[in-house]
Motif scaffolding. Structure first.
Motif, PDB file in Angstrom:
ATOM      1  N   ASP A   2      13.789 -23.987  28.156  1.00  0.00           N
ATOM      2  CA  ASP A   2      12.559 -23.266  27.829  1.00  0.00           C
ATOM      3  C   ASP A   2      12.077 -22.552  29.079  1.00  0.00           C
ATOM      4  O   ASP A   2      11.922 -23.187  30.143  1.00  0.00           O
ATOM      5  N   THR A   4       8.894 -20.627  30.259  1.00  0.00           N
ATOM      6  CA  THR A   4       7.477 -20.413  29.897  1.00  0.00           C
ATOM      7  C   THR A   4       6.752 -19.777  31.084  1.00  0.00           C
ATOM      8  O   THR A   4       6.986 -20.175  32.245  1.00  0.00           O
ATOM      9  N   ASP A   6       2.867 -17.251  32.241  1.00  0.00           N
ATOM     10  CA  ASP A   6       1.611 -16.553  31.910  1.00  0.00           C
ATOM     11  C   ASP A   6       1.719 -15.106  32.379  1.00  0.00           C
ATOM     12  O   ASP A   6       2.302 -14.843  33.439  1.00  0.00           O
ATOM     13  N   THR A  49       0.801 -16.518  27.020  1.00  0.00           N
ATOM     14  CA  THR A  49       1.689 -17.586  27.531  1.00  0.00           C
ATOM     15  C   THR A  49       2.871 -17.749  26.573  1.00  0.00           C
ATOM     16  O   THR A  49       2.873 -18.620  25.687  1.00  0.00           O
ATOM     17  N   PRO A  50       3.897 -16.926  26.696  1.00  0.00           N
ATOM     18  CA  PRO A  50       5.050 -17.039  25.800  1.00  0.00           C
ATOM     19  C   PRO A  50       6.064 -18.076  26.321  1.00  0.00           C
ATOM     20  O   PRO A  50       6.077 -18.433  27.484  1.00  0.00           O
ATOM     21  N   THR A  51       6.931 -18.571  25.433  1.00  0.00           N
ATOM     22  CA  THR A  51       8.058 -19.461  25.768  1.00  0.00           C
ATOM     23  C   THR A  51       9.337 -18.871  25.180  1.00  0.00           C
ATOM     24  O   THR A  51       9.390 -18.562  23.980  1.00  0.00           O
ATOM     25  N   THR A  53      13.368 -19.636  24.572  1.00  0.00           N
ATOM     26  CA  THR A  53      14.332 -20.746  24.504  1.00  0.00           C
ATOM     27  C   THR A  53      15.754 -20.199  24.429  1.00  0.00           C
ATOM     28  O   THR A  53      16.042 -19.329  23.599  1.00  0.00           O
ATOM     29  N   THR A  88      12.113 -25.467  31.791  1.00  0.00           N
ATOM     30  CA  THR A  88      12.329 -26.856  31.357  1.00  0.00           C
ATOM     31  C   THR A  88      13.716 -26.980  30.737  1.00  0.00           C
ATOM     32  O   THR A  88      14.069 -26.209  29.837  1.00  0.00           O
TER      33      THR A  88
END
Length: 652
Positions: A2, A4, A6, A49-51, A53, A88
Motif C-alpha cells: 500500500d 499512501t 497526503d 489522502t489516497p492509497t 495498492t 506498507t
C-alpha cells in the motif's frame, strides 16, 4: 504493498495532472500506478489522502524497487504539495507447518526422541503390548497447508520401521490456523531399543519434508535369554564363529597351549527368572571335535530378571587344523529353547625354529660396534649417500692383505643357527666395470676370512654386474646368506663379518648403511605338499600366509611364512609389499593368492633397484637347483617383446 500519501494542489488547471510511478530496477524504467487529474481526482486547495495498492500478481518486487511522484503541469505556478508518504508491505499468504506430541512442539529434524513429546514410546511388552501415540499437525500460516505425499501422508522408515504403524491418518488440506492428527502405534517385535524415522511431505517452503525420529523399547515379563561373547551378542542358531564374539578361539598351540573364552548369559525379561533346565554344567558341547572344548567355569542355573551369569569354555586342541563344536543350552525361554551356536578354533604346532635378530646398525649415533680397518674406511655424514637419515660407512680403494679398505663387525656366537642372513643397503660412486666389494666371514675372530658374496659393478641388464657402474646415486639392498653346511658356526663369540672394498682407486667409493644380521633356526616340517616332508626346502602357502591361516583381503604381505624350513619371503622395503587377495574374483580354485602389481611397460629391467613400482618378495635361501612347482596366473598376455617378467628366480 500500500502506497499512501497526503496531497493538495494550487492553481492546477483543467487537464493538468500528476503521477505516482513504480520501478523494479532502480529507476531504469517506470510504470504509472496512479494518475491524478485536475477536476477529476482532485480540486485545488483541497487535501486528499489516497492509497494505491500493488501486488506480486502484477508487479515484480525487487531489492532495488523505487517510487516517484511526477508532476505534469504547464507552468511554474501550478503546484502539487506532497506529505506523509507511508509504504506498507504485507506478507504473502503461505502455510507454516508445526507438529506437536503430548502438547509439546517437535522440531523439524529432531533426532533425540523423548517421552516429553511422545516421540519415545517407552517400554512395551513384546508378547502382549502396544502403545499408540497421537500427534497433531498445525498450520500456523495464512494459506492452506497441503500434505503432498499419497495417502496416508505419513512415511515411517528406518531400522525397525515395521515395529511402528500408522493407525490413524491425518487429513489434507489443513486450513490456516487449523489442525489435524495422526496416530502411530508401537508394537515391538524384539527386545531392546527399536528406532525409526517419520517423514511428512508438505508445501511449507522451508520445512518440506518435516522429519523427526521415534523410538521405543521392547521388554518382556517372560524370561528372555541372550548370550554374549566379548560384549557382542551371539544369535541363537549362529553357525558362523568369529573372533568378534569369541566363538572363534583362534590359533592355539597343540603341544602346550589353551585358550579360555568367557560367555555371558543374560535374562532380558523384566519379571520372571530365566532357568537353565539341563543338568549341570548346563552347557552341552557336541560336534566333531567336542573333546577339544571343555566347560571350565559353570553358569548359575537361575538368572533373575535383568540379571546375568557367565561360563568359561577352554579350547585345548588335540590336533592341528580347524576344530569345530556346537554349544546348546536348555532353558525356559519360550522361543529360544535350546539356545544353540557353533564354536571353533585352530590347532597348530609352532615350529621349533624361527628368526632372531642378532645385530642392527644404522650408524647415526656412532659405529654401533663396528671398527674401521684403516685410512680407506670411514663413517661419513652425507645424507645423499646414506640410505636413511645422514650417516653411513664409506669404503674405497683396495687392500688385499689387510683391513685398510674394510669395516669389521663385532664378534658373535652363531652356533645355535642353521643360517645367518647379512642384509644391508648400499650405493656406489665412480665405480668402473669390474670394480667390486666383498662381504666376508671369519669363524676365528678375524684370523682368516672367507668370501660370502662378491658384488661387482657392471651393466645389470646385460647380466654382467650386481650394480650399475655409474656416478648416479642408486641404492640397492642385498642379503648375503651363510649356511651352516658351507660355513662353520663354532661355539663362542668368535664369528665376525667384514665389508671390504676391492676397487681400483681412492675415488671409487661404496657406502654401506642399515645393516641387519639375522640368525635362522630351521624348521622340521610335519606336513608337506602331497605328504612329502623330506628335503622340503621351501613351501609358501597363501592359505598359511603367517604359517597358520589367511590374512585379511587387501592387506599388505610384509612376510610370507615358509612352511618348509623357515626361509620366509619378505619385501626389501614396505613400498614393495604385494597384496593378499581372498575373494571370489581373485582366488584360484577357491584358494587365496598373493597379488604382485607390476607394470612391465615402465618398470626398470634391473630387478635389483629399490623402486616402488614393483612388488617383490624375497628370501635368502631355500631355492637351489632342485625341482619347483608354482601356481601363477598373469593378468595380461605375455609376449617376447616384454622386459623380463620374472616370477620365481634363484640367485647363485
Amino acid at each position: 504493498l500500500d502506497f499512501t500519501f497526503d496531497y493538495e494542489t494550487i492553481s492546477m488547471e483543467s487537464g493538468e495532472d500528476f503521477w505516482v510511478q513504480y520501478s523494479s530496477n532502480g529507476g531504469s524504467s517506470w510504470t504509472t500506478i496512479g494518475d491524478y487529474n485536475s477536476g477529476v481526482e482532485f480540486n485545488n486547495n483541497t487535501k486528499y489522502t489516497p492509497t494505491i495498492t500493488i501486488d506480486t500478481g502484477s508487479y515484480t518486487f525487487a531489492t532495488n524497487s523505487q517510487f516517484r511522484i511526477r508532476c505534469d503541469a504547464s507552468n511554474n505556478g501550478d503546484d502539487v504539495y506532497i506529505d506523509n508518504v507511508v509504504i506498507t508491505g504485507y506478507a504473502a499468504s503461505a502455510p507454516e507447518i508445526n507438529i506437536i506430541g503430548n502438547a509439546t512442539n517437535i522440531s523439524d529434524g529432531d533426532t533425540t526422541p523423548s517421552t516429553a513429546d511422545d516421540t519415545d514410546f517407552g517400554n512395551v511388552d513384546v508378547t502382549a503390548g502396544s502403545n499408540a501415540n497421537t500427534f497433531t499437525i498445525e498450520n500456523l500460516g495464512t494459506a492452506d497447508l497441503i500434505l503432498t505425499d499419497a495417502s496416508p501422508y505419513v512415511v515411517i522408515s528406518g531400522t525397525h520401521a515395521a515395529d511402528f504403524t500408522l493407525t490413524a491418518n491425518p487429513s489434507t488440506p489443513i486450513a490456516a490456523s487449523g489442525t489435524t492428527t495422526f496416530t502411530i502405534t508401537f508394537n515391538p517385535s524384539a527386545l531392546g531399543l527399536r528406532t525409526a524415522s517419520v517423514s511428512i511431505a508438505n508445501d511449507d517452503s522451508d520445512e518440506n519434508p518435516y522429519n523427526f525420529n521415534i523410538q521405543g523399547t521392547g521388554t518382556t515379563t517372560l524370561p528372555e535369554i541372550n548370550i554374549q561373547g566379548n560384549a557382542t551378542d551371539i544369535a541363537d542358531g549362529d553357525i558362523t564363529p568369529t573372533t568378534a564374539d569369541d566363538t572363534d578361539f583362534g590359533n592355539v598351540d597343540v603341544t602346550a597351549g589353551t585358550n579360555v573364552n568367557t560367555f555371558t548369559i543374560q535374562n532380558q525379561g523384566s519379571s520372571l527368572s530365566l532357568n537353565l533346565t539341563g543338568a549341570s554344567p548346563y552347557v552341552v558341547i557336541s560336534g566333531a571335535h567336542a573333546a577339544d572344548f571343555t566347560v571350565t567355569a559353570i553358569p548359575s542355573n537361575s538368572i533373575a530378571a535383568g540379571g546375568s551369569t557367565t561360563f568359561d569354555i577352554t579350547f585345548n586342541p588335540s590336533a592341528i587344523g580347524l576344530r569345530t563344536a556346537s554349544i546348546s543350552i536348555a532353558n525356559n525361554d519360550t522361543d529360544e529353547n535350546p539356545y544353540n551356536f557353533n564354536i571353533q578354533g585352530t590347532g597348530f604346532i609352532p615350529p621349533p625354529c624361527g628368526t632372531t635378530t642378532i645385530h642392527t646398525a644404522d650408524f647415526e649415533t656412532g659405529l654401533d660396534g663396528w671398527t674401521d680397518g684403516g685410512g680407506d674406511a670411514a663413517r661419513v655424514n652425507n645424507a645423499s649417500r646414506s640410505y636413511s637419515n645422514s650417516w653411513s660407512l664409506e669404503i674405497r680403494n683396495n687392500d688385499t692383505s689387510g683391513n685398510t679398505s674394510s669395516f669389521l663387525s663385532p664378534l658373535f656366537d652363531l652356533s645355535s643357527y642353521d643360517k645367518v642372513d647379512f642384509k644391508f643397503f648400499f650405493t656406489a660412486y665412480n665405480h668402473e666395470n669390474s670394480d667390486n666389494f666383498f662381504i666376508e666371514y671369519s669363524s676365528d675372530s678375524g684370523s682368516t676370512w672367507t668370501t660370502v658374496n662378491d658384488y661387482v659393478a657392471g651393466d645389470i641388464s646385460s647380466k654382467n654386474g650386481d650394480y650399475e657402474s655409474t656416478n648416479s646415486i642408486i641404492f640397492y639392498c642385498k642379503t648375503a646368506a651363510l649356511l651352516d653346511t658351507v660355513h662353520s658356526f663354532p661355539a663362542g663369540t668368535v664369528s665376525q663379518f667384514r665389508v671390504r672394498s676391492d676397487a681400483s682407486d681412492t675415488t671409487d667409493l661404496v657406502y654401506i648403511d642399515n645393516i641387519t644380521i639375522n640368525g635362522v633356526s630351521y624348521c622340521t616340517p610335519t606336513e608337506g605338499p602331497g605328504g612329502i616332508t623330506s628335503d622340503l626346502n621351501l613351501w609358501l602357502k597363501a592359505d598359511h600366509i603367517d604359517g597358520v591361516s589367511v590374512a585379511a583381503d587387501g592387506s599388505s604381505v610384509t612376510s610370507w611364512y615358509d612352511s618348509g624350513k623357515g626361509n620366509n619371503a619378505e619385501p626389501t622395503t614396505s613400498t614393495r609389499a604385494p597384496v593378499f587377495k581372498n575373494n571370489p574374483t581373485d582366488n584360484f580354485n577357491f584358494n587365496p593368492v598373493v597379488y604382485f602389481d607390476n607394470e612391465n611397460s615402465t618398470s626398470n629391467g634391473d630387478m635389483t633397484y629399490l623402486l616402488s613400482d614393483r612388488d617383490v618378495l624375497q628370501g635368502s635361501a631355500g631355492f637351489n637347483s632342485n625341482d619347483m612347482f608354482v601356481v601363477i596366473i598373469p593378468d595380461r598376455s605375455v609376449t617376447s617383446s616384454m622386459i623380463p617378467l620374472d616370477t620365481f628366480t634363484g640367485h647363485d
